[in-house]
Design a protein around this motif. Structure first.
Motif, mmCIF file in Angstrom:
data_model
loop_
_atom_site.group_PDB
_atom_site.id
_atom_site.type_symbol
_atom_site.label_atom_id
_atom_site.label_comp_id
_atom_site.label_asym_id
_atom_site.label_seq_id
_atom_site.Cartn_x
_atom_site.Cartn_y
_atom_site.Cartn_z
ATOM 1 N N ALA A 282 4.717 12.856 0.139
ATOM 2 C CA ALA A 282 3.295 13.206 0.053
ATOM 3 C C ALA A 282 2.822 13.227 -1.400
ATOM 4 O O ALA A 282 1.678 12.876 -1.698
ATOM 5 N N CYS A 283 3.708 13.633 -2.308
ATOM 6 C CA CYS A 283 3.362 13.695 -3.741
ATOM 7 C C CYS A 283 3.436 12.312 -4.393
ATOM 8 O O CYS A 283 2.559 11.937 -5.179
ATOM 9 N N LYS A 284 4.498 11.558 -4.081
ATOM 10 C CA LYS A 284 4.745 10.284 -4.772
ATOM 11 C C LYS A 284 4.085 9.098 -4.105
ATOM 12 O O LYS A 284 3.861 8.059 -4.734
ATOM 13 N N GLY A 285 3.791 9.214 -2.814
ATOM 14 C CA GLY A 285 3.206 8.102 -2.084
ATOM 15 C C GLY A 285 4.260 7.207 -1.438
ATOM 16 O O GLY A 285 5.462 7.424 -1.585
ATOM 17 N N ILE A 286 3.791 6.195 -0.733
ATOM 18 C CA ILE A 286 4.638 5.238 -0.021
ATOM 19 C C ILE A 286 4.555 3.904 -0.746
ATOM 20 O O ILE A 286 3.494 3.507 -1.227
ATOM 21 N N LEU A 287 5.680 3.192 -0.821
ATOM 22 C CA LEU A 287 5.721 1.900 -1.504
ATOM 23 C C LEU A 287 5.909 0.772 -0.496
ATOM 24 O O LEU A 287 6.791 0.845 0.368
ATOM 25 N N MET A 288 5.082 -0.260 -0.610
ATOM 26 C CA MET A 288 5.170 -1.416 0.284
ATOM 27 C C MET A 288 5.735 -2.618 -0.454
ATOM 28 O O MET A 288 5.365 -2.889 -1.596
ATOM 29 N N THR A 289 6.645 -3.337 0.210
ATOM 30 C CA THR A 289 7.208 -4.570 -0.349
ATOM 31 C C THR A 289 7.188 -5.649 0.739
ATOM 32 O O THR A 289 6.827 -5.389 1.879
ATOM 33 N N GLY A 290 7.600 -6.859 0.373
ATOM 34 C CA GLY A 290 7.639 -7.964 1.327
ATOM 35 C C GLY A 290 6.323 -8.719 1.368
ATOM 36 O O GLY A 290 5.276 -8.219 0.925
ATOM 37 N N GLY A 291 6.351 -9.912 1.929
ATOM 38 C CA GLY A 291 5.156 -10.743 2.006
ATOM 39 C C GLY A 291 4.028 -10.112 2.795
ATOM 40 O O GLY A 291 2.850 -10.329 2.499
ATOM 41 N N GLY A 292 4.367 -9.293 3.807
ATOM 42 C CA GLY A 292 3.342 -8.635 4.616
ATOM 43 C C GLY A 292 2.506 -7.638 3.844
ATOM 44 O O GLY A 292 1.394 -7.295 4.259
ATOM 45 N N ALA A 293 3.031 -7.170 2.703
ATOM 46 C CA ALA A 293 2.273 -6.227 1.873
ATOM 47 C C ALA A 293 1.039 -6.888 1.276
ATOM 48 O O ALA A 293 0.095 -6.203 0.863
ATOM 49 N N LEU A 294 1.038 -8.230 1.219
ATOM 50 C CA LEU A 294 -0.074 -8.967 0.621
ATOM 51 C C LEU A 294 -1.233 -9.196 1.591
ATOM 52 O O LEU A 294 -2.278 -9.691 1.182
ATOM 53 N N LEU A 295 -1.047 -8.848 2.864
ATOM 54 C CA LEU A 295 -2.154 -8.959 3.820
ATOM 55 C C LEU A 295 -3.234 -7.970 3.418
ATOM 56 O O LEU A 295 -2.978 -6.767 3.300
ATOM 57 N N TYR A 296 -4.446 -8.449 3.212
ATOM 58 C CA TYR A 296 -5.519 -7.593 2.701
ATOM 59 C C TYR A 296 -5.718 -6.351 3.575
ATOM 60 O O TYR A 296 -5.800 -6.439 4.799
ATOM 61 N N GLY A 297 -5.775 -5.200 2.928
ATOM 62 C CA GLY A 297 -6.109 -3.955 3.603
ATOM 63 C C GLY A 297 -4.954 -3.255 4.288
ATOM 64 O O GLY A 297 -5.132 -2.182 4.867
ATOM 65 N N MET A 298 -3.744 -3.844 4.221
ATOM 66 C CA MET A 298 -2.591 -3.206 4.874
ATOM 67 C C MET A 298 -2.331 -1.844 4.242
ATOM 68 O O MET A 298 -2.026 -0.868 4.944
ATOM 69 N N ASP A 299 -2.421 -1.766 2.918
ATOM 70 C CA ASP A 299 -2.211 -0.492 2.227
ATOM 71 C C ASP A 299 -3.307 0.508 2.574
ATOM 72 O O ASP A 299 -3.034 1.698 2.782
ATOM 73 N N LYS A 300 -4.546 0.044 2.681
ATOM 74 C CA LYS A 300 -5.668 0.933 3.021
ATOM 75 C C LYS A 300 -5.514 1.490 4.431
ATOM 76 O O LYS A 300 -5.748 2.676 4.682
ATOM 77 N N LEU A 301 -5.121 0.617 5.372
ATOM 78 C CA LEU A 301 -4.958 1.044 6.763
ATOM 79 C C LEU A 301 -3.857 2.098 6.881
ATOM 80 O O LEU A 301 -4.047 3.140 7.525
ATOM 81 N N LEU A 302 -2.701 1.842 6.259
ATOM 82 C CA LEU A 302 -1.584 2.786 6.344
ATOM 83 C C LEU A 302 -1.922 4.102 5.655
ATOM 84 O O LEU A 302 -1.517 5.179 6.113
ATOM 85 N N SER A 303 -2.652 4.023 4.560
ATOM 86 C CA SER A 303 -3.061 5.238 3.858
ATOM 87 C C SER A 303 -3.995 6.081 4.737
ATOM 88 O O SER A 303 -3.885 7.310 4.790
ATOM 89 N N LYS A 304 -4.894 5.395 5.437
ATOM 90 C CA LYS A 304 -5.831 6.091 6.336
ATOM 91 C C LYS A 304 -5.092 6.739 7.506
ATOM 92 O O LYS A 304 -5.392 7.877 7.896
ATOM 93 N N LYS A 305 -4.109 6.037 8.066
ATOM 94 C CA LYS A 305 -3.383 6.533 9.240
ATOM 95 C C LYS A 305 -2.407 7.661 8.892
ATOM 96 O O LYS A 305 -2.181 8.558 9.716
ATOM 97 N N THR A 306 -1.821 7.608 7.695
ATOM 98 C CA THR A 306 -0.806 8.608 7.327
ATOM 99 C C THR A 306 -1.359 9.751 6.470
ATOM 100 O O THR A 306 -0.748 10.815 6.397
ATOM 101 N N GLY A 307 -2.477 9.504 5.805
ATOM 102 C CA GLY A 307 -3.020 10.506 4.883
ATOM 103 C C GLY A 307 -2.259 10.559 3.572
ATOM 104 O O GLY A 307 -2.409 11.496 2.778
ATOM 105 N N ILE A 308 -1.426 9.551 3.308
ATOM 106 C CA ILE A 308 -0.610 9.488 2.091
ATOM 107 C C ILE A 308 -0.978 8.222 1.321
ATOM 108 O O ILE A 308 -1.235 7.171 1.922
ATOM 109 N N GLU A 309 -0.995 8.311 0.007
ATOM 110 C CA GLU A 309 -1.305 7.147 -0.816
ATOM 111 C C GLU A 309 -0.234 6.059 -0.613
ATOM 112 O O GLU A 309 0.962 6.348 -0.643
ATOM 113 N N VAL A 310 -0.687 4.831 -0.417
ATOM 114 C CA VAL A 310 0.223 3.706 -0.215
ATOM 115 C C VAL A 310 0.019 2.706 -1.354
ATOM 116 O O VAL A 310 -1.099 2.257 -1.609
#
Length: 337
Positions: A282-310
């Protein structure tokens, strides 16, 4: 007259990210020396390799009856052992120039594969020319490649979205505490787009067209400004080639199912995470890797669903390969065969 002196190295240790959609090879001391699609074109009559990598990928869906262009890896595991072995042999030889001894190899695999599947990867690598093969799991390699010190007691959460699998893991003290590996990733997004275009527009498109749509107008979260991409395909009713324009909102709708499964895997992993490590995440956030991380908005969607910075790692496609290469420094801890 003196003969030419040829300098020959003793041994080159290499790391291989054996992905469903692409293979990356890291050579110790040189970095990533090769990145190519994990596709081969084989003549059915002679069993001879006609093309490998990018050349073979361009043949997908375009080959005559006697030639098969195929991916020997499906969902992160070997689906065609013989072809995979030959493919590894090709890439190992292509990556190394003049070395006296066979290389030691670290191969990256999804966290959810079985011991039998790991043994298949090890045997394929050894038969392809490795003197010894070590196995490392994708989330560990991704974390190392992203620059995370995995030996610390603090918790780190990694989401690695590849071509065939998505690995979600919480890492602490050099190991995986909680993980989830699902066989839903980039290839499933391509399949979902193909099904959507067929159902919505009565049109058949191939893998390459679907992948192009995903890269150019694909999104996991609504865009501020709508994008459009014109594609060509075959009309189901007339059988004739046609052109249509596809919007980013249509691709967002098409990707709902595979993206929803990835989100569920992330939420499920968080639910199983010990409270102290969950507090770290919750303090450090979540880190995304791999080609799927480049899909636009994937980080925004996961951040919205988890409440944690991605956050998205720098150069996410290469993270696993870089981490696999860096792990060469502590091979003995990986337990090679």
């Amino acid at each position: 007259m003196y003969g030419r002196v040829v300098l020959v190295g003793l041994r080159a240790d290499i790391g291989i990210d054996l992905g469903t959609s692409s293979i990356l090879v890291y050579v110790k001391g040189k970095g990533i020396v090769l990145q190519e699609p994990s596709v081969v074109a084989v003549d059915q009559y002679t069993n001879k390799f006609l093309a490998v990598g990018e050349d073979a990928r361009s043949m997908l869906g375009r080959t005559p009856g006697n030639i098969i262009a195929k991916r020997p890896m499906r969902n992160g595991v070997i689906s065609d052992y013989d072809i995979t072995e030959r493919l590894l042999n090709y890439f190992i030889k292509k990556s190394l120039n003049r070395y006296l001894f066979k290389p030691r190899v670290v191969v990256c695999v999804p966290s959810g594969i079985t011991e039998v599947e790991k043994r298949a990867v090890t045997e394929a690598s050894n038969n392809a020319g490795a003197i010894r093969t070590y196995i490392i799991e994708e989330p560990i390699a991704a974390a190392i490649g992203a620059g995370i010190d995995i030996t610390e007691p603090n918790g780190n959460m990694i989401i690695d979205i590849g071509g065939g699998t998505t690995d979600v893991a919480v890492i602490a003290l050099g190991g995986i505490v909680v993980s989830s590996s699902i066989k839903v990733a980039g290839d499933d997004c391509d399949d979902a787009i193909i099904r959507y275009i067929k159902k919505k527009h009565n049109m058949i498109v191939g893998e390459r067209t679907a992948e192009k749509l995903k890269h150019n107008v694909g999104c996991a979260y609504p865009l501020e400004e709508e994008k459009f991409e014109e594609i060509k395909g075959r009309n189901l009713l007339t059988g004739l080639p046609v052109n249509i324009s596809v919007s980013s909102s249509e691709i967002l709708e098409a990707l709902q199912e595979p993206i929803g499964e990835i989100v569920e895997a992330v939420l499920s992993t968080l639910e199983k995470t010990p409270p102290e490590l969950a507090a770290d995440i919750a303090c450090k956030g979540i880190l995304m890797t791999g080609g799927g991380a480049l899909l636009y908005g994937m980080d925004k969607l996961l951040s919205k669903k988890t409440g944690i910075e991605v956050n998205i790692a720098h150069n996410p496609i290469e993270c696993v390969a870089r981490g696999t290469g860096k792990s060469l420094a502590w091979m003995n801890l990986l337990g090679g065969k």
